[in-house]
Design an enzyme around this catalytic site. Structure first.
Site, PDB file in Angstrom:
ATOM      1  N   ASP A 474     -11.211 -11.501  -9.811  1.00  0.00           N
ATOM      2  CA  ASP A 474     -11.747 -11.488 -10.956  1.00  0.00           C
ATOM      3  C   ASP A 474     -13.244 -12.048 -10.851  1.00  0.00           C
ATOM      4  O   ASP A 474     -13.647 -12.232  -9.901  1.00  0.00           O
ATOM      5  CB  ASP A 474     -11.317 -12.409 -12.117  1.00  0.00           C
ATOM      6  CG  ASP A 474     -11.499 -12.037 -13.490  1.00  0.00           C
ATOM      7  OD1 ASP A 474     -12.176 -11.225 -13.979  1.00  0.00           O
ATOM      8  OD2 ASP A 474     -10.578 -12.312 -14.305  1.00  0.00           O
ATOM      9  N   ASP A 541     -10.164  -6.093 -21.127  1.00  0.00           N
ATOM     10  CA  ASP A 541      -9.487  -7.214 -21.674  1.00  0.00           C
ATOM     11  C   ASP A 541      -8.808  -6.855 -23.159  1.00  0.00           C
ATOM     12  O   ASP A 541      -8.255  -7.382 -23.795  1.00  0.00           O
ATOM     13  CB  ASP A 541     -10.409  -8.514 -21.915  1.00  0.00           C
ATOM     14  CG  ASP A 541     -10.403  -9.392 -20.472  1.00  0.00           C
ATOM     15  OD1 ASP A 541      -9.728  -8.914 -19.725  1.00  0.00           O
ATOM     16  OD2 ASP A 541     -11.188 -10.192 -20.641  1.00  0.00           O
TER      17      ASP A 541
HETATM   18  C1  DGJ Z   1     -10.781 -12.390 -17.466  1.00  0.00           C
HETATM   19  C2  DGJ Z   1      -9.733 -11.041 -17.095  1.00  0.00           C
HETATM   20  O1  DGJ Z   1     -10.117  -9.818 -17.515  1.00  0.00           O
HETATM   21  C3  DGJ Z   1      -8.405 -11.626 -17.750  1.00  0.00           C
HETATM   22  O2  DGJ Z   1      -7.374 -10.569 -17.421  1.00  0.00           O
HETATM   23  C4  DGJ Z   1      -8.145 -12.812 -17.113  1.00  0.00           C
HETATM   24  O3  DGJ Z   1      -7.433 -12.776 -15.805  1.00  0.00           O
HETATM   25  C5  DGJ Z   1      -9.086 -13.842 -17.456  1.00  0.00           C
HETATM   26  N1  DGJ Z   1     -10.197 -13.364 -16.864  1.00  0.00           N
HETATM   27  C6  DGJ Z   1      -8.913 -15.262 -16.835  1.00  0.00           C
HETATM   28  O4  DGJ Z   1      -9.813 -16.035 -16.692  1.00  0.00           O
END
Ligand code: DGJ
Length: 723
Positions: A474, A541
């Site tokens: 990430d 997200d």
């Molecule tokens: C952002 C990601 O897009 C989410 O799926 C998740 O992993 C969060 N970060 C975790 O902090």
């Protein structure tokens, strides 16, 4: 053979299956662009060269007014060399007055390609050929090498350049594009993928090229949620299926630009590469700089044809071979199930019911080393209170249950509340004593090798011996302050990206068989640079299936469906909007499929439904991994979304229709399919009817056929060729 050189006419002709790209060594040894488009014979097309002269513009010849740098097409266009159009490279040399005119020196053609050290690139196969052309700036003893890597079957040509300073003083580079492409006409529309966090690439923007400059770029230190390095230029009459379309993209995940500018004669130049805002690079004597790779394609089959060229290229040349066509894990991810409230017990409970929904990989997302987003990034120490067996022990337990294990990481960042930051506050990117903070975290200064090394070794040490099968990588804030204690500010963004790739490569080397899924707070780094390291990317997200329909459809213009990671979730976490299971599955099975659910909230009956979805996904997965995508109805242009995925041998096809607006009349709607073999009879697995591809593609199907079982917000029909 795909690279031809005609000695007599000094013409280079690059050919792919359906395209030709032609340029020549012109008068005064310039490298003149002649043609890019539909495949033509290797004729001498030098006659196309524009030899007009117009007032006020300088020309090379003192006695013959027939070579004017401002009207001819070029393969590289330096500033200050007589060409008054948008330059593709801008540099100056310490203490000298000079003109940046570049002269052809030599070339070589060879099978395969050289990798680009430290940067992602398209991987070669037995059909790949490379042309390298060297040009020099003789005033300053500088040498440019232009690289053309030709991939005949995917109709893609990759381009990048290298500058070597063989002079005696430093060169200051202000712009350093990966490619330059001239057209004699501006009669095109630009298509870009626009968006924002939670709506990445959801808006497919098409606008006519006008006089002036059109620029698509990012200043976020990432390729960003807002813009994307993908660019298409289509003729005004081109649509999804017909007409000429040129596609461009960059294997780069940092500040990029794609710039289209129109000259005063109505001509058009495209340059793309590292964004030059704030960019300046000092190339000392003896040093060299290599640009990121750009890829370009051409299709006369509209936007759909252009996308399919890129999909094939990405799958067969950018994504690692061992992952590209292999079935993907069906993950069950802890994020939307528990957010930070994870523990060994909860992961094991999730694992116990994972197979009841057909998942094969349990992913422990954020939270395994911290209770919230305020601390711990950079230290990477497992929270042993909540994970008493450590990550190593947990992976053993999960494997013993017959499942695979995935883990979340965000290695490029550090929390303010961390030992690493307390020890090294100077190891972050910032421009002031009070650095900008986002999500309680800073971006680590990866322009420094010691930072890359420290983070890599800490993570590797923490995970030693753990049986990890999947890593979610990430990146949760933008790198918007290009200040480093070690690196000049004009070089920070690019060196930061090089450091990011180095860190990714270093950790990947430790886990060679692990499938990496990259992520950037959703889809903020959905680009070809990341796909070189990870076969799939977390798309957004936003997992509301209605919004996801737009996001995923938009993303498909530049990227294959197998790269688009999609999860069946509660569905309402970002929007509060409710949706049916069937609709959530249809939308999530567009790409690489998985779950983000707290399964303890669901009944056995629910789980049996989910298991059925996983089985259906596996049944059709080969179409995602290897098939061709034909877009039928755009959600932005209609109240629906429809597409069909067709196997390369045209024997199987999966048609999907999604209703975004519940129209009372949709059942009587007729939709013509695409991509089938007109001469093959297909059985509609829903109705049992057998119809020829020609009929399905010209007469079409009734949407009502989808609803013979039950009316849903969306459904799919499988068509199978009758032997
Ligand atoms: C952002 C990601 O897009 C989410 O799926 C998740 O992993 C969060 N970060 C975790 O902090």
């Amino acid at each position: 053979m795909s690279v031809y050189f005609c000695e007599e006419n000094q013409i280079f002709h690059l050919q792919t299956k359906d395209t030709s790209y032609v340029f020549c060594v012109s008068d005064f040894n310039a490298l003149e662009h002649l043609y890019y488009g539909k495949k033509i014979p290797t004729d001498n097309v030098k006659y196309i060269s524009n030899r007009q002269i117009y007032s006020h513009v300088a020309h090379e010849s003192r006695d013959k007014r027939d070579f004017c740098a401002s009207v001819q097409g070029f393969e590289i266009a330096p500033f200050n060399g007589g060409d008054i159009r948008t330059p593709s490279v801008v540099y100056d040399v310490a203490g000298d007055v000079h003109a940046n005119r570049l002269r052809y020196r030599s070339h070589k053609i060879y099978a395969g390609r050289e990798p680009i050290e430290g940067l992602p690139y398209s991987r070669a196969d037995e059909n790949t050929q490379t042309l390298e052309v060297v040009l020099s700036d003789d005033d300053n003893n500088l040498f440019f090498t232009l690289y053309y890597v030709v991939f005949p079957e995917t109709n893609v040509i990759a381009r990048y350049q290298k500058l070597e300073n063989k002079g005696s003083v430093s060169v200051f580079i202000r712009r350093f594009s990966s490619f330059c492409l001239d057209f004699y006409t501006m009669d095109f529309d630009a298509v870009t993928l626009e968006g924002i966090y939670l709506y990445e690439k959801a808006s497919v923007s098409r606008s006519p090229i006008k006089r002036g400059v059109f620029k698509c770029n990012s200043l976020t230190g990432t390729s960003s949620h807002n813009r994307n390095p993908f660019l298409a230029l289509c003729r005004h009459n081109a649509d999804e299926d017909m007409g000429e379309v040129y596609g461009f993209n960059l294997l780069y995940s940092g500040n990029f630009m794609q710039e289209v500018s129109v000259g005063c004669l109505g001509d058009m130049r495209v340059v793309g590469g590292i964004d030059d805002t704030g960019f300046s690079w000092t190339l000392a004597k003896g040093e060299s700089l290599v640009s990121p790779e750009a890829v370009m394609t051409y299709s006369d089959q509209g936007l759909g044809g252009m996308s399919r060229n890129f999909h094939d290229h990405i799958r067969s040349h950018i994504i690692e071979r061992k992952f590209a066509y292999a079935p993907r894990p069906i993950v069950i991810n802890s994020w939307e199930a528990s957010y930070f409230a994870v523990s060994e017990e909860k992961v094991l409970t999730l694992a116990e019911s994972a197979s009841s929904c057909g998942a094969d990989t349990v992913v422990l997302d954020d939270g395994w080393f911290r209770p919230n987003d305020r601390k711990g990034l950079g230290d990477w120490r497992t929270d042993l209170e909540r994970f008493p067996s450590g990550i190593h022990g947990l992976t053993e337990k999960v494997h013993a249950m017959g499942l695979k294990f995935g883990l979340w990481l965000e290695p490029e960042m550090v929390n303010e509340d961390s030992d690493l930051y307390r020890e090294h506050p100077e190891w972050i990117l910032s421009t002031s004593k009070l650095p900008l903070i986002s999500r309680y975290q800073y971006v680590l200064d990866l322009t420094r090798d010691e930072v890359v090394e420290r983070v890599a070794s800490r993570i590797i040490e923490e995970l030693a011996g753990a049986k990890i099968d999947y890593i979610k990588w990430d990146f949760n804030r933008y790198a918007t302050e290009a200040g480093s204690h070690a690196t000049p500010s004009g070089e920070v963004y690019h060196r930061q990206m090089l450091g990011g790739y180095k860190l990714l490569s270093r950790i990947k080397a430790q886990f060679p068989d692990v499938l990496f899924e990259t992520c950037c707070g959703g889809g903020g780094r959905f680009d070809l640079g990341m796909l070189f390291y990870s076969p799939q990317i977390w798309t957004s997200d936003n997992t509301d299936p209605y919004a996801r329909t737009y996001i995923q459809y938009g993303t498909s213009y530049g990227y294959p469906v197998s790269a688009i990671s999609c999860h069946f979730t509660e569905g309402d976490c970002t929007s509060g909007r409710e949706s049916t299971y069937a609709f959530r599955y249809r939308v999530a099975s567009f790409g690489s499929y998985g779950y983000e659910l707290d399964l303890s909230k669901y009944t056995d009956e629910d789980k049996a439904i989910f298991k059925g979805y996983s089985e259906e996904y596996r049944r059709d997965e080969a179409l995602n991994l290897q098939g061709d995508l034909y877009r039928l109805l755009s959600p932005e242009e209609t109240d629906y979304c429809a597409y069909i995925k067709v196997s390369k041998d045209k024997k199987r096809a999966l048609f999907t229709f999604l209703e975004l607006y519940a129209s009372g009349f949709v059942e009587s709607m007729t939709l013509r399919l695409k991509g089938l073999d007109p001469n093959v009879a297909y059985r509609n697995e829903r109705t049992g009817e057998v119809l020829y591809g020609a009929t399905l593609m010209n007469v079409g199907i009734r949407i009502g056929d989808l609803y013979r079982k039950k009316r849903e917000d969306g459904d799919s029909i499988l068509f199978v060729a009758v032997e």
